[in-house]
Every structure is written in structure tokens, then in C-alpha cells.
Scaffold this motif. Structure first.
Motif, PDB file in Angstrom:
ATOM      1  N   GLY A 376      -0.972  -2.958  -6.867  1.00 18.43           N
ATOM      2  CA  GLY A 376      -1.045  -4.230  -7.576  1.00 18.43           C
ATOM      3  C   GLY A 376       0.317  -4.776  -7.929  1.00 18.43           C
ATOM      4  O   GLY A 376       0.565  -5.988  -7.828  1.00 18.43           O
ATOM      5  N   TYR A 377       1.235  -3.898  -8.308  1.00 18.31           N
ATOM      6  CA  TYR A 377       2.579  -4.306  -8.711  1.00 18.31           C
ATOM      7  C   TYR A 377       3.337  -4.933  -7.539  1.00 18.31           C
ATOM      8  O   TYR A 377       3.877  -6.036  -7.655  1.00 18.31           O
ATOM      9  CB  TYR A 377       3.330  -3.085  -9.247  1.00 18.31           C
ATOM     10  CG  TYR A 377       4.632  -3.386  -9.938  1.00 18.31           C
ATOM     11  CD1 TYR A 377       5.771  -3.716  -9.215  1.00 18.31           C
ATOM     12  CD2 TYR A 377       4.728  -3.333 -11.327  1.00 18.31           C
ATOM     13  CE1 TYR A 377       6.977  -3.983  -9.856  1.00 18.31           C
ATOM     14  CE2 TYR A 377       5.930  -3.606 -11.969  1.00 18.31           C
ATOM     15  CZ  TYR A 377       7.052  -3.924 -11.224  1.00 18.31           C
ATOM     16  OH  TYR A 377       8.233  -4.196 -11.854  1.00 18.31           O
ATOM     17  N   VAL A 378       3.379  -4.228  -6.404  1.00 15.50           N
ATOM     18  CA  VAL A 378       4.176  -4.732  -5.278  1.00 15.50           C
ATOM     19  C   VAL A 378       3.491  -5.902  -4.584  1.00 15.50           C
ATOM     20  O   VAL A 378       4.152  -6.808  -4.053  1.00 15.50           O
ATOM     21  CB  VAL A 378       4.506  -3.617  -4.262  1.00 15.50           C
ATOM     22  CG1 VAL A 378       5.246  -2.476  -4.938  1.00 15.50           C
ATOM     23  CG2 VAL A 378       3.275  -3.090  -3.558  1.00 15.50           C
ATOM     24  N   PHE A 379       2.155  -5.920  -4.596  1.00 12.88           N
ATOM     25  CA  PHE A 379       1.454  -7.041  -3.973  1.00 12.88           C
ATOM     26  C   PHE A 379       1.638  -8.306  -4.806  1.00 12.88           C
ATOM     27  O   PHE A 379       1.847  -9.397  -4.260  1.00 12.88           O
ATOM     28  CB  PHE A 379      -0.023  -6.721  -3.817  1.00 12.88           C
ATOM     29  CG  PHE A 379      -0.774  -7.691  -2.936  1.00 12.88           C
ATOM     30  CD1 PHE A 379      -0.252  -8.105  -1.723  1.00 12.88           C
ATOM     31  CD2 PHE A 379      -2.018  -8.177  -3.303  1.00 12.88           C
ATOM     32  CE1 PHE A 379      -0.949  -8.989  -0.896  1.00 12.88           C
ATOM     33  CE2 PHE A 379      -2.717  -9.051  -2.500  1.00 12.88           C
ATOM     34  CZ  PHE A 379      -2.185  -9.464  -1.289  1.00 12.88           C
ATOM     35  N   ALA A 380       1.581  -8.187  -6.122  1.00 14.70           N
ATOM     36  CA  ALA A 380       1.821  -9.342  -6.990  1.00 14.70           C
ATOM     37  C   ALA A 380       3.218  -9.901  -6.759  1.00 14.70           C
ATOM     38  O   ALA A 380       3.417 -11.125  -6.691  1.00 14.70           O
ATOM     39  CB  ALA A 380       1.643  -8.957  -8.456  1.00 14.70           C
ATOM     40  N   PRO A 390      10.479  -4.754  -1.875  1.00 10.98           N
ATOM     41  CA  PRO A 390      11.142  -3.727  -1.059  1.00 10.98           C
ATOM     42  C   PRO A 390      10.244  -2.555  -0.675  1.00 10.98           C
ATOM     43  O   PRO A 390      10.321  -2.057   0.456  1.00 10.98           O
ATOM     44  CB  PRO A 390      12.315  -3.284  -1.940  1.00 10.98           C
ATOM     45  CG  PRO A 390      12.631  -4.485  -2.767  1.00 10.98           C
ATOM     46  CD  PRO A 390      11.326  -5.154  -3.030  1.00 10.98           C
ATOM     47  N   LEU A 391       9.367  -2.123  -1.578  1.00 12.47           N
ATOM     48  CA  LEU A 391       8.471  -1.012  -1.256  1.00 12.47           C
ATOM     49  C   LEU A 391       7.355  -1.430  -0.306  1.00 12.47           C
ATOM     50  O   LEU A 391       6.740  -0.575   0.343  1.00 12.47           O
ATOM     51  CB  LEU A 391       7.870  -0.420  -2.531  1.00 12.47           C
ATOM     52  CG  LEU A 391       8.822   0.355  -3.438  1.00 12.47           C
ATOM     53  CD1 LEU A 391       8.117   0.767  -4.721  1.00 12.47           C
ATOM     54  CD2 LEU A 391       9.383   1.581  -2.720  1.00 12.47           C
ATOM     55  N   ALA A 392       7.084  -2.737  -0.237  1.00 11.12           N
ATOM     56  CA  ALA A 392       6.014  -3.232   0.637  1.00 11.12           C
ATOM     57  C   ALA A 392       6.510  -3.607   2.029  1.00 11.12           C
ATOM     58  O   ALA A 392       5.704  -3.737   2.956  1.00 11.12           O
ATOM     59  CB  ALA A 392       5.334  -4.436  -0.010  1.00 11.12           C
ATOM     60  N   LYS A 393       7.813  -3.795   2.195  1.00 13.61           N
ATOM     61  CA  LYS A 393       8.344  -4.264   3.483  1.00 13.61           C
ATOM     62  C   LYS A 393       7.904  -3.409   4.661  1.00 13.61           C
ATOM     63  O   LYS A 393       7.522  -3.941   5.716  1.00 13.61           O
ATOM     64  CB  LYS A 393       9.876  -4.342   3.421  1.00 13.61           C
ATOM     65  CG  LYS A 393      10.416  -5.550   2.675  1.00 13.61           C
ATOM     66  CD  LYS A 393      11.934  -5.626   2.768  1.00 13.61           C
ATOM     67  CE  LYS A 393      12.479  -6.778   1.922  1.00 13.61           C
ATOM     68  NZ  LYS A 393      12.040  -8.092   2.413  1.00 13.61           N
ATOM     69  N   PRO A 394       7.933  -2.072   4.567  1.00 19.69           N
ATOM     70  CA  PRO A 394       7.516  -1.281   5.727  1.00 19.69           C
ATOM     71  C   PRO A 394       6.045  -1.450   6.096  1.00 19.69           C
ATOM     72  O   PRO A 394       5.644  -1.072   7.201  1.00 19.69           O
ATOM     73  CB  PRO A 394       7.801   0.161   5.291  1.00 19.69           C
ATOM     74  CG  PRO A 394       8.774   0.057   4.170  1.00 19.69           C
ATOM     75  CD  PRO A 394       8.423  -1.220   3.467  1.00 19.69           C
TER      76      PRO A 394
END
Length: 416
Positions: A376-380, A390-394
Motif C-alpha cells: 500500500g505504501y509504495v503503490f500510493a 524506488p522499491l516498486a521500480k523492479p
């Protein structure tokens, strides 16, 4: 947030439920929102919460076709760990685990996070090579992990059959002490209440039937209650993500499979940790109510059924009884299936799409619950900034074109 005096708490305790305040509002949908989150499970509610809290986007609606937390969030077996092999996945799950460690305080709601530890058993020399490789990789990433021998395992799990003459001899295990379980309903309720307090509209019994796209950009969604406009639409619909993507003319590289789980009759406390085995495709823990919570791998066929599959359940129970002979006469209470969507590399999609303003968070396979706060944090962040965290880029959908896959089948081969 509403606070009560000691007298107020006593008054509400004695009034059953008549005077209890609602945990969140049930508003009618507005005609337009800044962001619509499709899917009212843990990931969707967490996304809405962090959109409001971290990015100040308060005109947000969560649309759920049933009731909040009624999909995979309410049908999973609640295991939490971060001991994945590859850097990209390990860092994302470790970020989620760190959020878990403070989540009850963050939401002012007890999510019953219990760091009882997670064991991954090894039954062959190859299993042990894989376990040692993964633990070493974890420790290089700052993630806790230990390789244990059979004597050390037996000391921590007395009921486990560690005999070398058993069908699945235990040669060793990895142990992540910080892993554990949480209460799935409490996670959904905690995020729902916190999001509502920040002004998010939580709209239940409102199925999305279409995604409206004009000139390559999303303009809103069609629902059973009419059209609702939005500048951005974030889809977090677990096993139905492929269907949702089709509404916008997209095809995602995912498959939906049933995933089996079952619980036993309640027992006195006898298993204070989580035990998993990739080799036998089974895992077990004991809930706060005393039930033995047992899960398996995904069914081999594609489908959207939420019912039990006898052959899978039978195989899993056989394996669990071999590992824990003391459980062989325990009665099964109930069984069910959930719908999970799986990607070719056993990792999720957290990504923008070719349609402007349309985002997907899906493909978590059997491990979605453990990632709830981190997801939820990185998608938001990705939705708010129209650029991947940055954590979602891959985990962009583009990796299926570039070939930069993150093969986590070894660490995610068994459910959770």
C-alpha cells in the motif's frame, strides 16, 4: 479519533452494541474523485490510507463489490515473513515487515501481529543448499535468518517428527525469528478506520463493471450504481486483476488459481511458530483461537472458485500428519479456497500502465498478505507521483518486455 473515559468504556461495554459508534462511514459515491481505488481488501485500503496520510490526497474512494476485507484478505492464512532470495523482492518484503512491526501503533488498532518466527524445512541436500543460499542472501540484505540443524529444530518445535526414517526426513531449516502472523480482519478494519478518519470514502456493495478510457487516458469507472469519474484509477483486485485489465483493453501476464486452506477444531496451545515446507507444499501455524491453520500450494488449474479442492487438501493433510503425527486424529473444522493471481516470475506487478492514469497492483500470488503495508505504501507513492517508488521500480509491467524478471519461485514455491 474518539476517546472515552473509564465511565464511557464501562457504559459501552454494558450496552452491547447499541451505542457503539460506527468504525467508518458508509457514504454514497460522489460524482468525481481524484483517485478511485478498486478493491477494498488490505492492499486497497492501505493504498487509500497512505494516499491520504503521506500525500495529502483526501478525495479518494475505495470501491468494493462486496464488503471490506471479504476477498483474499479474509480468506488467507496470515503468514508474514521477508526471507526472499533476490534483492528486489527481499527489500520490498523487509520494508513491509518493518511497517508491520509498528502497524498497531500507526493505526491505533491492534492488528495482533505476533512475531513467533517462521521455519522453512529442508528435506533433501538440494533443499539445504537452497536454504543456505537464501539465508546468506538475506543476511547480506540485513534480514534476519539462521540455518538450524535437526536437533536445534526439535528443541524449538517438540511436536515435529525429526526422525530420519520418516517419509520427509528433516535435514535442517531456515528460521526467521521476526516473521510471524497477524489477524487478517483486524488489518482490514484498522486500515479502513484510519482511512475513513482522513476523509476517504469507503463504498461497499459497488461492483466496477467497466473502466472508461478517452483518448488513451482513464476518466473513471462504470459501476452498478452508475458512472464515477476520476483522474486516476488504481486497481488492487487480487485474483480478478486480469478481468479488470481487460475492461481497459489490457492483457496482463497473470493467471488466476484457487488456493486451498483449512482449519482444525480448536486445541490447547501446542505450536507457537509457523512451519513451512516447499517440498511437501504445506504449512501450518496455530491461531489465537487454537485452530491449526493449514495451507497448500495453488491448484494446478486456472479458475475463480472459492471452494475446497479435495485432492489438494488430502495431499496436504497427509504431509502435515507425517510431519506432526500428534495431529493425525485432530478433526478438520472447515476448508475453503481463495483466488490468487500469479506472474511468471512469482513476483507482483506494481506499475503504471499504457493507459494514462491507470495503475495496477496485482500478481502477488500466494504471498500478498505479508506485503500489505509495504504494498500500500509504495503503490500510493507510485499513484500520487505517477512514477514508481524506488522499491516498486523492479516490479513494473515493463519487465515482461525487457526480460528483467525476478525469479522467486524458490522462495515463494509454497503458499506464503
Amino acid at each position: 479519533m474518539q476517546k472515552y473515559s473509564a465511565f464511557g468504556l464501562l457504559r459501552h461495554a454494558l450496552s452491547h452494541h447499541e451505542n457503539w459508534p460506527a468504525a467508518w462511514r458508509s457514504p454514497d459515491p460522489q460524482s468525481n474523485y481524484d483517485v478511485i481505488v478498486v478493491g477494498g481488501g488490505g492492499h486497497g485500503l492501505a493504498t487509500a490510507y497512505y494516499l491520504a496520510k503521506n500525500h495529502g490526497i483526501r478525495k479518494v474512494a475505495v470501491l468494493e463489490k462486496g464488503y471490506l476485507g471479504g476477498g483474499n484478505t479474509g480468506r488467507n492464512t496470515t503468514i508474514i515473513r521477508s526471507n526472499y532470495l533476490w534483492d528486489e523482492a527481499a527489500q520490498l518484503y523487509e520494508f513491509a515487515l518493518k511497517l508491520w512491526e509498528g502497524l498497531s501503533q500507526e493505526l491505533n488498532f491492534n492488528v495482533m501481529f505476533s512475531q513467533r518466527g517462521v521455519f522453512n524445512l529442508g528435506h533433501s541436500l538440494q533443499d539445504m543448499r537452497d536454504i543456505e543460499r537464501r539465508v546468506n542472501a538475506n543476511r547480506l540484505n540485513g534480514i534476519d535468518g539462521v540455518v538450524l540443524n535437526p536437533a536445534e529444530i526439535k528443541e524449538k518445535i517438540p511436536l515435529l517428527n525429526c526422525s530420519q526414517s520418516s517419509r520427509y526426513p528433516v535435514l535442517g531449516a531456515s528460521w526467521q525469528p521476526r516473521g510471524g502472523t497477524a489477524r487478517h480482519d483486524a488489518v482490514a478494519w484498522g486500515y479502513a478506520r484510519a482511512a475513513d478518519a482522513l476523509g476517504v470514502d469507503l463504498i461497499q456493495q459497488t461492483e466496477v463493471t467497466g473502466i472508461r478510457v478517452v483518448n488513451g487516458n482513464v476518466t473513471g469507472v462504470e459501476t452498478r450504481r452508475g458512472f464515477i469519474g476520476a483522474d486516476k484509477v488504481a486497481c488492487v483486485t487480487a485474483g480478478n486483476s486480469g478481468v479488470m485489465a481487460g475492461m481497459a483493453g489490457l492483457r496482463l501476464p497473470i493467471e488466476s488459481h484457487p488456493l486451498q486452506a483449512l482449519v482444525s477444531e480448536p486445541l490447547r496451545p501446542c505450536l507457537d511458530t509457523v512451519v513451512m515446507s516447499n517440498a511437501v507444499h504445506g504449512y501450518i501455524s496455530q491461531s489465537d483461537k487454537g485452530d491449526l491453520v493449514i495451507g497448500a500450494g495453488i491448484d494446478r488449474y486456472n479458475g475463480y472458485g472459492q471452494r475446497g479442492s479435495f485432492s489438494v487438501v488430502e495431499h496436504t493433510i497427509q504431509a502435515i500428519c507425517e510431519l506432526f503425527p500428534a495431529f493425525s486424529r485432530v478433526r478438520m473444522n472447515r476448508q475453503w479456497g481463495g483466488i490468487v493471481d500469479t506472474c511468471p516470475d512469482a513476483c507482483p506487478i506494481i506499475s503504471k500502465t499504457p493507459v494514462g492514469g491507470l495503475y495496477f497492483n496485482c500478481g502477488w500470488g500466494t504471498g500478498g498478505f505479508k506485503s500489505t503495508p509495504g504494498s500500500g505504501y509504495v503503490f500510493a507513492d507510485t499513484v500520487a507521483n505517477d512514477d514508481a517508488h524506488p522499491l516498486a521500480k523492479p516490479f513494473s509491467i515493463d519487465r515482461f518486455y525487457s526480460g528483467a524478471l525476478i525469479d522467486e519461485h524458490g522462495a515463494a514455491g509454497v503458499a506464503h
